[in-house]
Design a protein around this motif. Structure first.
Motif, PDB file in Angstrom:
ATOM      1  N   GLN A  99       0.795  -1.290  -0.105  1.00  0.00           N
ATOM      2  CA  GLN A  99       0.114  -0.133  -0.055  1.00  0.00           C
ATOM      3  C   GLN A  99       0.735   1.106   0.017  1.00  0.00           C
ATOM      4  O   GLN A  99       0.625   2.213  -0.970  1.00  0.00           O
ATOM      5  N   PRO A 100       1.899   1.335   0.732  1.00  0.00           N
ATOM      6  CA  PRO A 100       2.934   2.467   0.607  1.00  0.00           C
ATOM      7  C   PRO A 100       3.373   3.146  -0.717  1.00  0.00           C
ATOM      8  O   PRO A 100       3.604   4.226  -0.966  1.00  0.00           O
ATOM      9  N   ALA A 101       3.369   2.043  -1.652  1.00  0.00           N
ATOM     10  CA  ALA A 101       3.602   2.396  -2.730  1.00  0.00           C
ATOM     11  C   ALA A 101       2.823   3.096  -3.724  1.00  0.00           C
ATOM     12  O   ALA A 101       2.976   3.597  -4.677  1.00  0.00           O
ATOM     13  N   PHE A 102       1.531   3.152  -3.140  1.00  0.00           N
ATOM     14  CA  PHE A 102       0.429   4.015  -3.939  1.00  0.00           C
ATOM     15  C   PHE A 102       0.104   4.790  -3.103  1.00  0.00           C
ATOM     16  O   PHE A 102      -0.947   5.565  -3.482  1.00  0.00           O
ATOM     17  N   HIS A 103       0.715   5.625  -1.997  1.00  0.00           N
ATOM     18  CA  HIS A 103       0.263   6.620  -1.383  1.00  0.00           C
ATOM     19  C   HIS A 103       0.349   7.903  -2.313  1.00  0.00           C
ATOM     20  O   HIS A 103       1.044   7.949  -3.150  1.00  0.00           O
ATOM     21  N   ARG A 104      -0.230   8.962  -1.766  1.00  0.00           N
ATOM     22  CA  ARG A 104      -0.075  10.131  -2.636  1.00  0.00           C
ATOM     23  C   ARG A 104       1.258  10.659  -2.896  1.00  0.00           C
ATOM     24  O   ARG A 104       1.547  11.239  -4.299  1.00  0.00           O
ATOM     25  N   CYS A 381      -8.557  -3.384  -7.643  1.00  0.00           N
ATOM     26  CA  CYS A 381      -7.000  -3.430  -8.032  1.00  0.00           C
ATOM     27  C   CYS A 381      -6.312  -2.190  -7.140  1.00  0.00           C
ATOM     28  O   CYS A 381      -6.846  -1.133  -7.089  1.00  0.00           O
ATOM     29  N   ILE A 382      -5.365  -2.601  -6.641  1.00  0.00           N
ATOM     30  CA  ILE A 382      -4.441  -1.613  -5.578  1.00  0.00           C
ATOM     31  C   ILE A 382      -3.966  -0.552  -6.482  1.00  0.00           C
ATOM     32  O   ILE A 382      -3.721   0.625  -6.232  1.00  0.00           O
ATOM     33  N   GLY A 383      -3.891  -0.658  -7.684  1.00  0.00           N
ATOM     34  CA  GLY A 383      -3.079   0.436  -8.772  1.00  0.00           C
ATOM     35  C   GLY A 383      -4.298   1.268  -9.569  1.00  0.00           C
ATOM     36  O   GLY A 383      -3.786   1.704 -10.393  1.00  0.00           O
ATOM     37  N   ASN A 384      -5.630   1.189  -8.918  1.00  0.00           N
ATOM     38  CA  ASN A 384      -6.646   1.770  -9.623  1.00  0.00           C
ATOM     39  C   ASN A 384      -6.242   3.328  -9.841  1.00  0.00           C
ATOM     40  O   ASN A 384      -6.484   4.049 -11.054  1.00  0.00           O
ATOM     41  N   ARG A 385      -5.779   3.883  -8.851  1.00  0.00           N
ATOM     42  CA  ARG A 385      -5.642   5.253  -8.922  1.00  0.00           C
ATOM     43  C   ARG A 385      -4.527   5.655  -9.747  1.00  0.00           C
ATOM     44  O   ARG A 385      -4.366   6.570 -10.785  1.00  0.00           O
TER      45      ARG A 385
END
Length: 432
Positions: A99-104, A381-385
Protein backbone atom coordinates in the motif's frame (compact mmCIF):
# COMPACT_ATOMS: atom_id res chain seq x y z
CA UNK A 1 -32.79 -19.56 -12.03
CA UNK A 2 -31.18 -22.54 -13.70
CA UNK A 3 -30.08 -22.40 -17.32
CA UNK A 4 -28.52 -25.76 -18.24
CA UNK A 5 -25.98 -25.59 -21.05
CA UNK A 6 -25.01 -28.74 -22.89
CA UNK A 7 -21.29 -29.50 -22.30
CA UNK A 8 -20.38 -29.21 -25.96
CA UNK A 9 -22.07 -25.84 -26.31
CA UNK A 10 -20.64 -24.01 -23.30
CA UNK A 11 -19.34 -20.75 -24.85
CA UNK A 12 -16.39 -20.39 -22.46
CA UNK A 13 -14.60 -23.28 -24.15
CA UNK A 14 -12.49 -22.71 -27.24
CA UNK A 15 -11.04 -19.45 -28.43
CA UNK A 16 -11.78 -18.96 -32.13
CA UNK A 17 -12.84 -15.38 -32.96
CA UNK A 18 -16.46 -16.47 -33.44
CA UNK A 19 -16.58 -18.19 -30.04
CA UNK A 20 -14.88 -15.27 -28.36
CA UNK A 21 -17.59 -12.95 -29.73
CA UNK A 22 -20.23 -15.39 -28.48
CA UNK A 23 -18.93 -15.07 -24.92
CA UNK A 24 -19.85 -11.40 -24.69
CA UNK A 25 -23.19 -11.94 -26.43
CA UNK A 26 -23.99 -14.85 -24.13
CA UNK A 27 -23.09 -13.22 -20.82
CA UNK A 28 -24.76 -9.92 -21.75
CA UNK A 29 -28.11 -11.70 -22.17
CA UNK A 30 -28.03 -13.46 -18.79
CA UNK A 31 -29.41 -10.54 -16.70
CA UNK A 32 -32.73 -11.13 -18.47
CA UNK A 33 -33.06 -14.39 -16.55
CA UNK A 34 -32.71 -13.02 -13.01
CA UNK A 35 -30.14 -11.83 -10.50
CA UNK A 36 -28.45 -15.24 -10.21
CA UNK A 37 -28.28 -17.62 -13.13
CA UNK A 38 -27.02 -21.16 -12.62
CA UNK A 39 -25.07 -22.51 -15.57
CA UNK A 40 -23.35 -25.82 -16.13
CA UNK A 41 -19.73 -26.19 -17.14
CA UNK A 42 -20.03 -29.84 -18.02
CA UNK A 43 -21.49 -31.40 -14.85
CA UNK A 44 -20.29 -28.58 -12.57
CA UNK A 45 -22.63 -25.68 -11.68
CA UNK A 46 -21.38 -22.11 -11.99
CA UNK A 47 -23.37 -19.19 -10.60
CA UNK A 48 -23.52 -16.06 -12.75
CA UNK A 49 -24.28 -12.94 -10.69
CA UNK A 50 -26.29 -10.73 -13.01
CA UNK A 51 -27.28 -7.63 -11.01
CA UNK A 52 -25.41 -4.65 -9.54
CA UNK A 53 -26.98 -5.29 -6.14
CA UNK A 54 -25.64 -8.82 -5.82
CA UNK A 55 -22.34 -7.89 -7.46
CA UNK A 56 -21.84 -5.39 -4.63
CA UNK A 57 -22.65 -8.18 -2.15
CA UNK A 58 -20.06 -10.53 -3.69
CA UNK A 59 -17.27 -7.96 -4.09
CA UNK A 60 -17.87 -5.74 -1.05
CA UNK A 61 -20.38 -6.67 1.66
CA UNK A 62 -19.67 -10.41 1.58
CA UNK A 63 -16.21 -10.12 0.07
CA UNK A 64 -14.40 -11.95 2.94
CA UNK A 65 -16.55 -15.04 2.25
CA UNK A 66 -15.07 -15.39 -1.24
CA UNK A 67 -11.66 -16.12 -2.69
CA UNK A 68 -10.42 -16.03 -6.28
CA UNK A 69 -12.04 -18.64 -8.51
CA UNK A 70 -11.07 -21.37 -10.93
CA UNK A 71 -9.87 -19.11 -13.74
CA UNK A 72 -7.24 -17.59 -11.44
CA UNK A 73 -6.09 -21.01 -10.20
CA UNK A 74 -4.87 -21.75 -13.70
CA UNK A 75 -2.63 -18.65 -13.73
CA UNK A 76 -0.90 -19.37 -10.42
CA UNK A 77 1.65 -21.95 -11.66
CA UNK A 78 2.93 -19.43 -14.19
CA UNK A 79 2.82 -15.99 -12.54
CA UNK A 80 3.00 -17.07 -8.90
CA UNK A 81 1.02 -15.96 -5.87
CA UNK A 82 0.93 -12.20 -6.40
CA UNK A 83 -1.75 -9.86 -5.15
CA UNK A 84 -4.25 -10.64 -7.90
CA UNK A 85 -4.08 -14.39 -7.25
CA UNK A 86 -3.35 -14.72 -3.52
CA UNK A 87 -6.03 -15.24 -0.87
CA UNK A 88 -6.77 -14.91 2.82
CA UNK A 89 -4.26 -13.66 5.38
CA UNK A 90 -1.38 -13.81 2.89
CA UNK A 91 -3.25 -11.56 0.47
CA UNK A 92 -4.07 -9.09 3.26
CA UNK A 93 -0.43 -9.04 4.40
CA UNK A 94 0.88 -8.46 0.88
CA UNK A 95 -1.64 -5.72 0.21
CA UNK A 96 -0.64 -3.89 3.39
CA UNK A 97 3.04 -4.20 2.49
CA UNK A 98 2.38 -2.78 -0.98
CA UNK A 99 0.00 0.00 0.00
CA UNK A 100 2.75 2.59 0.72
CA UNK A 101 3.82 2.30 -2.92
CA UNK A 102 0.49 3.89 -3.90
CA UNK A 103 0.32 6.70 -1.34
CA UNK A 104 -0.18 10.23 -2.67
CA UNK A 105 3.49 11.24 -2.54
CA UNK A 106 4.48 8.19 -4.59
CA UNK A 107 1.62 8.81 -7.03
CA UNK A 108 2.98 12.30 -7.59
CA UNK A 109 6.38 10.85 -8.49
CA UNK A 110 4.76 8.33 -10.84
CA UNK A 111 2.80 11.19 -12.45
CA UNK A 112 6.08 12.73 -13.54
CA UNK A 113 7.11 9.41 -15.12
CA UNK A 114 3.75 9.33 -16.93
CA UNK A 115 4.04 12.90 -18.19
CA UNK A 116 7.62 12.40 -19.37
CA UNK A 117 6.81 9.14 -21.19
CA UNK A 118 3.73 10.65 -22.86
CA UNK A 119 5.75 13.71 -23.88
CA UNK A 120 8.47 11.51 -25.41
CA UNK A 121 5.79 9.68 -27.41
CA UNK A 122 4.26 12.97 -28.52
CA UNK A 123 7.68 14.28 -29.60
CA UNK A 124 8.27 11.14 -31.68
CA UNK A 125 5.17 11.70 -33.82
CA UNK A 126 5.36 13.53 -37.14
CA UNK A 127 2.55 15.52 -38.72
CA UNK A 128 0.58 13.52 -41.26
CA UNK A 129 1.99 10.11 -40.40
CA UNK A 130 -0.28 7.15 -39.75
CA UNK A 131 0.41 5.59 -36.35
CA UNK A 132 -0.68 2.23 -34.99
CA UNK A 133 -2.22 3.80 -31.91
CA UNK A 134 -2.96 0.48 -30.21
CA UNK A 135 0.73 -0.45 -30.42
CA UNK A 136 1.84 3.02 -29.31
CA UNK A 137 -0.38 2.82 -26.22
CA UNK A 138 0.82 -0.70 -25.40
CA UNK A 139 4.44 0.42 -25.60
CA UNK A 140 3.69 3.53 -23.53
CA UNK A 141 1.98 1.49 -20.81
CA UNK A 142 4.95 -0.87 -20.58
CA UNK A 143 7.33 2.08 -20.32
CA UNK A 144 5.36 3.76 -17.54
CA UNK A 145 4.85 0.67 -15.38
CA UNK A 146 8.40 -0.49 -16.05
CA UNK A 147 9.98 2.82 -15.06
CA UNK A 148 7.81 3.00 -11.94
CA UNK A 149 8.98 -0.51 -11.00
CA UNK A 150 12.66 -0.33 -11.98
CA UNK A 151 15.04 2.63 -11.90
CA UNK A 152 18.38 1.01 -12.80
CA UNK A 153 20.20 0.12 -15.98
CA UNK A 154 19.34 -3.53 -15.45
CA UNK A 155 15.77 -2.41 -14.97
CA UNK A 156 15.87 -1.02 -18.51
CA UNK A 157 16.66 -4.54 -19.72
CA UNK A 158 13.61 -5.77 -17.82
CA UNK A 159 11.46 -3.13 -19.53
CA UNK A 160 12.80 -4.23 -22.90
CA UNK A 161 11.91 -7.82 -22.08
CA UNK A 162 8.45 -6.72 -20.93
CA UNK A 163 7.86 -5.08 -24.31
CA UNK A 164 8.71 -8.40 -25.93
CA UNK A 165 6.91 -10.78 -23.63
CA UNK A 166 4.18 -9.25 -21.51
CA UNK A 167 1.40 -9.28 -24.11
CA UNK A 168 2.18 -12.87 -24.99
CA UNK A 169 1.78 -13.71 -21.30
CA UNK A 170 -1.47 -11.77 -20.94
CA UNK A 171 -3.22 -13.03 -24.06
CA UNK A 172 -1.97 -16.60 -24.17
CA UNK A 173 -2.44 -16.86 -20.41
CA UNK A 174 -6.11 -15.92 -20.74
CA UNK A 175 -6.57 -18.52 -23.46
CA UNK A 176 -5.12 -21.13 -21.08
CA UNK A 177 -7.33 -19.95 -18.23
CA UNK A 178 -10.47 -20.36 -20.34
CA UNK A 179 -9.56 -23.67 -21.96
CA UNK A 180 -9.57 -27.27 -20.69
CA UNK A 181 -6.46 -28.40 -18.81
CA UNK A 182 -5.14 -30.59 -21.62
CA UNK A 183 -4.86 -27.60 -23.98
CA UNK A 184 -1.78 -26.20 -22.19
CA UNK A 185 0.06 -29.46 -22.86
CA UNK A 186 -0.46 -29.38 -26.61
CA UNK A 187 2.69 -28.73 -28.72
CA UNK A 188 1.21 -25.69 -30.46
CA UNK A 189 2.93 -22.34 -31.19
CA UNK A 190 0.82 -20.38 -28.69
CA UNK A 191 1.86 -22.64 -25.82
CA UNK A 192 5.50 -22.48 -26.80
CA UNK A 193 5.45 -18.67 -27.02
CA UNK A 194 3.78 -18.45 -23.60
CA UNK A 195 6.22 -20.83 -21.91
CA UNK A 196 9.23 -19.04 -23.39
CA UNK A 197 7.87 -15.59 -22.50
CA UNK A 198 7.09 -16.41 -18.86
CA UNK A 199 10.50 -18.05 -18.42
CA UNK A 200 12.25 -14.96 -19.80
CA UNK A 201 10.24 -12.55 -17.66
CA UNK A 202 10.74 -14.54 -14.46
CA UNK A 203 14.47 -14.72 -15.15
CA UNK A 204 15.03 -11.01 -15.75
CA UNK A 205 12.88 -9.99 -12.77
CA UNK A 206 14.84 -12.26 -10.42
CA UNK A 207 18.07 -10.83 -11.85
CA UNK A 208 16.90 -7.27 -11.09
CA UNK A 209 15.88 -8.30 -7.56
CA UNK A 210 19.28 -9.86 -6.87
CA UNK A 211 20.98 -6.76 -8.21
CA UNK A 212 18.93 -4.69 -5.74
CA UNK A 213 19.93 -7.02 -2.89
CA UNK A 214 23.60 -6.46 -3.68
CA UNK A 215 23.15 -2.67 -3.49
CA UNK A 216 20.55 -2.68 -0.70
CA UNK A 217 19.47 0.95 -1.15
CA UNK A 218 16.08 2.59 -1.59
CA UNK A 219 15.96 3.74 -5.20
CA UNK A 220 12.51 5.29 -4.87
CA UNK A 221 10.92 2.77 -7.22
CA UNK A 222 8.17 0.22 -6.65
CA UNK A 223 10.65 -2.64 -6.38
CA UNK A 224 12.41 -0.88 -3.50
CA UNK A 225 9.07 -0.59 -1.68
CA UNK A 226 8.45 -4.32 -2.02
CA UNK A 227 11.91 -5.40 -0.89
CA UNK A 228 12.24 -2.89 1.94
CA UNK A 229 8.89 -4.17 3.23
CA UNK A 230 10.55 -7.54 3.86
CA UNK A 231 9.36 -9.63 0.92
CA UNK A 232 11.41 -12.61 -0.17
CA UNK A 233 12.83 -12.73 -3.69
CA UNK A 234 10.02 -15.06 -4.77
CA UNK A 235 7.27 -12.91 -3.24
CA UNK A 236 8.70 -9.78 -4.85
CA UNK A 237 9.02 -11.58 -8.21
CA UNK A 238 5.37 -12.63 -8.07
CA UNK A 239 4.21 -9.12 -7.19
CA UNK A 240 6.32 -7.58 -9.96
CA UNK A 241 4.84 -9.98 -12.52
CA UNK A 242 1.38 -9.17 -11.16
CA UNK A 243 1.97 -5.43 -11.48
CA UNK A 244 3.31 -5.85 -15.00
CA UNK A 245 0.43 -8.00 -16.23
CA UNK A 246 -2.29 -6.20 -14.27
CA UNK A 247 -0.93 -2.69 -14.72
CA UNK A 248 -0.50 -2.64 -18.48
CA UNK A 249 -3.46 -4.21 -20.27
CA UNK A 250 -6.31 -2.09 -18.85
CA UNK A 251 -4.55 1.26 -19.30
CA UNK A 252 -3.22 0.51 -22.78
CA UNK A 253 -6.65 -0.59 -23.98
CA UNK A 254 -8.40 2.36 -22.34
CA UNK A 255 -5.99 4.80 -23.99
CA UNK A 256 -6.37 3.22 -27.42
CA UNK A 257 -10.15 3.21 -27.21
CA UNK A 258 -10.19 6.79 -25.88
CA UNK A 259 -8.45 8.12 -28.97
CA UNK A 260 -10.66 5.93 -31.16
CA UNK A 261 -13.79 7.43 -29.59
CA UNK A 262 -12.42 10.98 -29.79
CA UNK A 263 -11.71 10.42 -33.47
CA UNK A 264 -15.28 9.27 -34.03
CA UNK A 265 -16.87 12.06 -31.99
CA UNK A 266 -15.65 15.54 -32.99
CA UNK A 267 -18.03 17.11 -30.44
CA UNK A 268 -16.46 15.14 -27.59
CA UNK A 269 -12.97 15.77 -28.94
CA UNK A 270 -13.60 19.54 -29.11
CA UNK A 271 -14.68 19.62 -25.45
CA UNK A 272 -11.59 17.65 -24.43
CA UNK A 273 -9.29 20.01 -26.34
CA UNK A 274 -11.01 23.08 -24.88
CA UNK A 275 -10.71 21.79 -21.33
CA UNK A 276 -7.06 20.79 -21.76
CA UNK A 277 -6.25 24.22 -23.17
CA UNK A 278 -8.09 26.00 -20.36
CA UNK A 279 -6.63 23.95 -17.50
CA UNK A 280 -3.07 23.64 -18.74
CA UNK A 281 -2.64 26.89 -20.62
CA UNK A 282 0.20 25.41 -22.65
CA UNK A 283 2.23 24.06 -19.72
CA UNK A 284 2.88 20.37 -18.89
CA UNK A 285 0.20 18.51 -16.96
CA UNK A 286 0.76 17.74 -13.26
CA UNK A 287 -1.02 15.52 -10.79
CA UNK A 288 -2.71 18.61 -9.31
CA UNK A 289 -4.43 19.22 -12.66
CA UNK A 290 -6.24 15.88 -12.69
CA UNK A 291 -9.21 16.95 -10.51
CA UNK A 292 -9.69 19.99 -12.76
CA UNK A 293 -9.79 17.91 -15.96
CA UNK A 294 -13.37 16.94 -15.19
CA UNK A 295 -14.58 16.29 -18.74
CA UNK A 296 -11.46 14.30 -19.62
CA UNK A 297 -12.19 12.10 -16.60
CA UNK A 298 -15.80 11.68 -17.76
CA UNK A 299 -14.53 10.49 -21.14
CA UNK A 300 -12.14 8.07 -19.44
CA UNK A 301 -14.91 6.65 -17.24
CA UNK A 302 -17.12 6.14 -20.28
CA UNK A 303 -14.31 4.30 -22.06
CA UNK A 304 -13.83 2.09 -18.99
CA UNK A 305 -17.57 1.41 -19.00
CA UNK A 306 -17.73 0.66 -22.71
CA UNK A 307 -14.60 -1.54 -22.96
CA UNK A 308 -14.14 -3.44 -19.66
CA UNK A 309 -12.94 -6.89 -18.71
CA UNK A 310 -15.20 -9.72 -19.74
CA UNK A 311 -15.44 -11.48 -16.38
CA UNK A 312 -14.15 -12.01 -12.84
CA UNK A 313 -14.40 -15.29 -10.93
CA UNK A 314 -14.84 -15.95 -7.22
CA UNK A 315 -15.22 -19.11 -5.10
CA UNK A 316 -17.21 -19.30 -1.88
CA UNK A 317 -15.20 -20.15 1.24
CA UNK A 318 -18.33 -21.08 3.16
CA UNK A 319 -22.04 -21.36 2.50
CA UNK A 320 -23.33 -17.94 1.42
CA UNK A 321 -26.88 -16.60 1.21
CA UNK A 322 -26.86 -14.45 -1.91
CA UNK A 323 -30.15 -12.80 -2.76
CA UNK A 324 -32.08 -15.65 -1.12
CA UNK A 325 -30.07 -18.33 -2.95
CA UNK A 326 -27.91 -20.60 -0.78
CA UNK A 327 -24.55 -21.09 -2.47
CA UNK A 328 -22.59 -24.04 -1.06
CA UNK A 329 -18.97 -23.77 0.04
CA UNK A 330 -16.70 -24.13 -2.97
CA UNK A 331 -19.24 -22.74 -5.45
CA UNK A 332 -17.79 -21.00 -8.48
CA UNK A 333 -19.25 -17.53 -9.08
CA UNK A 334 -18.90 -15.32 -12.15
CA UNK A 335 -19.25 -11.54 -12.30
CA UNK A 336 -19.10 -9.93 -15.75
CA UNK A 337 -18.11 -6.25 -15.80
CA UNK A 338 -19.00 -6.22 -19.49
CA UNK A 339 -22.54 -7.42 -18.81
CA UNK A 340 -22.97 -5.02 -15.88
CA UNK A 341 -21.65 -2.05 -17.86
CA UNK A 342 -24.03 -2.80 -20.75
CA UNK A 343 -27.16 -3.47 -18.72
CA UNK A 344 -29.88 -1.02 -19.86
CA UNK A 345 -31.37 -1.07 -16.35
CA UNK A 346 -28.27 0.75 -15.14
CA UNK A 347 -27.19 2.61 -18.29
CA UNK A 348 -29.77 3.89 -20.76
CA UNK A 349 -28.86 3.10 -24.36
CA UNK A 350 -25.74 1.27 -23.13
CA UNK A 351 -24.07 0.85 -26.52
CA UNK A 352 -23.98 4.63 -27.04
CA UNK A 353 -20.77 6.40 -26.07
CA UNK A 354 -21.92 9.17 -23.73
CA UNK A 355 -19.43 10.86 -21.35
CA UNK A 356 -22.36 12.85 -19.97
CA UNK A 357 -23.34 9.79 -17.93
CA UNK A 358 -20.52 10.74 -15.57
CA UNK A 359 -21.42 14.41 -15.16
CA UNK A 360 -21.67 15.43 -11.48
CA UNK A 361 -25.46 15.75 -11.66
CA UNK A 362 -25.91 12.25 -13.16
CA UNK A 363 -23.20 10.05 -11.71
CA UNK A 364 -25.00 9.44 -8.42
CA UNK A 365 -27.77 7.65 -10.34
CA UNK A 366 -25.41 4.78 -11.21
CA UNK A 367 -26.25 1.89 -8.83
CA UNK A 368 -23.59 0.42 -6.55
CA UNK A 369 -22.03 -2.54 -8.29
CA UNK A 370 -23.01 -1.40 -11.78
CA UNK A 371 -19.58 0.07 -12.63
CA UNK A 372 -16.62 -2.07 -11.62
CA UNK A 373 -13.73 -1.47 -14.07
CA UNK A 374 -11.18 -2.19 -11.33
CA UNK A 375 -13.25 -4.54 -9.19
CA UNK A 376 -14.41 -3.44 -5.74
CA UNK A 377 -14.03 -4.12 -2.04
CA UNK A 378 -10.94 -5.68 -0.50
CA UNK A 379 -9.93 -7.13 -3.89
CA UNK A 380 -10.16 -3.87 -5.81
CA UNK A 381 -7.08 -3.31 -7.97
CA UNK A 382 -4.45 -1.70 -5.75
CA UNK A 383 -3.22 0.33 -8.72
CA UNK A 384 -6.59 1.75 -9.77
CA UNK A 385 -5.61 5.35 -8.97
CA UNK A 386 -2.25 4.85 -10.71
CA UNK A 387 -4.10 3.65 -13.83
CA UNK A 388 -6.65 6.46 -13.82
CA UNK A 389 -3.93 9.07 -13.41
CA UNK A 390 -1.93 7.49 -16.21
CA UNK A 391 -4.85 7.61 -18.63
CA UNK A 392 -5.80 11.22 -17.84
CA UNK A 393 -2.20 12.48 -17.95
CA UNK A 394 -1.55 10.76 -21.27
CA UNK A 395 -4.77 12.01 -22.86
CA UNK A 396 -4.08 15.57 -21.69
CA UNK A 397 -0.46 15.49 -22.89
CA UNK A 398 -1.24 14.15 -26.35
CA UNK A 399 -4.47 16.11 -26.85
CA UNK A 400 -2.71 19.37 -26.03
CA UNK A 401 -0.67 19.00 -29.21
CA UNK A 402 -2.36 16.54 -31.59
CA UNK A 403 -5.62 15.46 -33.15
CA UNK A 404 -5.83 11.78 -34.06
CA UNK A 405 -7.94 11.16 -37.15
CA UNK A 406 -9.33 7.71 -38.14
CA UNK A 407 -7.98 6.36 -41.42
CA UNK A 408 -10.71 6.25 -44.06
CA UNK A 409 -11.57 2.78 -45.28
CA UNK A 410 -9.90 1.10 -42.29
CA UNK A 411 -12.75 0.06 -39.97
CA UNK A 412 -11.75 -0.87 -36.43
CA UNK A 413 -13.00 -4.24 -35.28
CA UNK A 414 -12.88 -5.81 -31.84
CA UNK A 415 -10.91 -8.95 -30.95
CA UNK A 416 -12.08 -10.49 -27.72
CA UNK A 417 -9.80 -12.14 -25.18
CA UNK A 418 -10.05 -11.19 -21.51
CA UNK A 419 -11.09 -7.74 -22.71
CA UNK A 420 -11.92 -5.93 -25.93
CA UNK A 421 -8.83 -5.39 -28.10
CA UNK A 422 -8.88 -3.46 -31.40
CA UNK A 423 -7.78 -5.65 -34.30
CA UNK A 424 -5.77 -2.60 -35.38
CA UNK A 425 -6.09 1.10 -34.67
CA UNK A 426 -4.44 3.17 -37.41
CA UNK A 427 -4.88 6.93 -36.96
CA UNK A 428 -3.37 9.94 -38.71
CA UNK A 429 -1.48 12.38 -36.51
CA UNK A 430 -2.58 15.98 -37.18
CA UNK A 431 -1.15 19.01 -35.34
CA UNK A 432 -3.71 21.07 -33.54
Amino acid sequence: MSVPIAPGRWPFLGHTPALLRQRFAFTDTLPRHGEIVRLYLGPAPVYFVASPRLTHEVLVNEGPKFRKGAMFDKFRPFVGNGLVLSNGDFHLRQRRLMQPAFHRDRLAAYAEIMRRAATDLSDSWRAGEVRKIDEDMQSLAVTIVGEALFSTELGKAAITEARRSIYVIIQQGMIRALSPKFVEKLPVPGNRRFDEAITRMQGIVIEVIRDWRRAGTDRGDLLSTLLLAGMTDEQARDEVLTLLTGGIETTALALGWTFHELGRRPDVEARVHAEVDEVLGGRPVTIEDIPRLTYVRQVVDEVLRQYPLWMLMRRTLTEVDLGGVRLPAGAEVIVSPHALHHDPKSFADPDRFDPGRWAPDRVDAVPKGAFVPFGAGNRQCIGNRFAQNEIVITVATLAARWKLVPVAGRPVRIKFTSAAYPDSLPMTVVPR
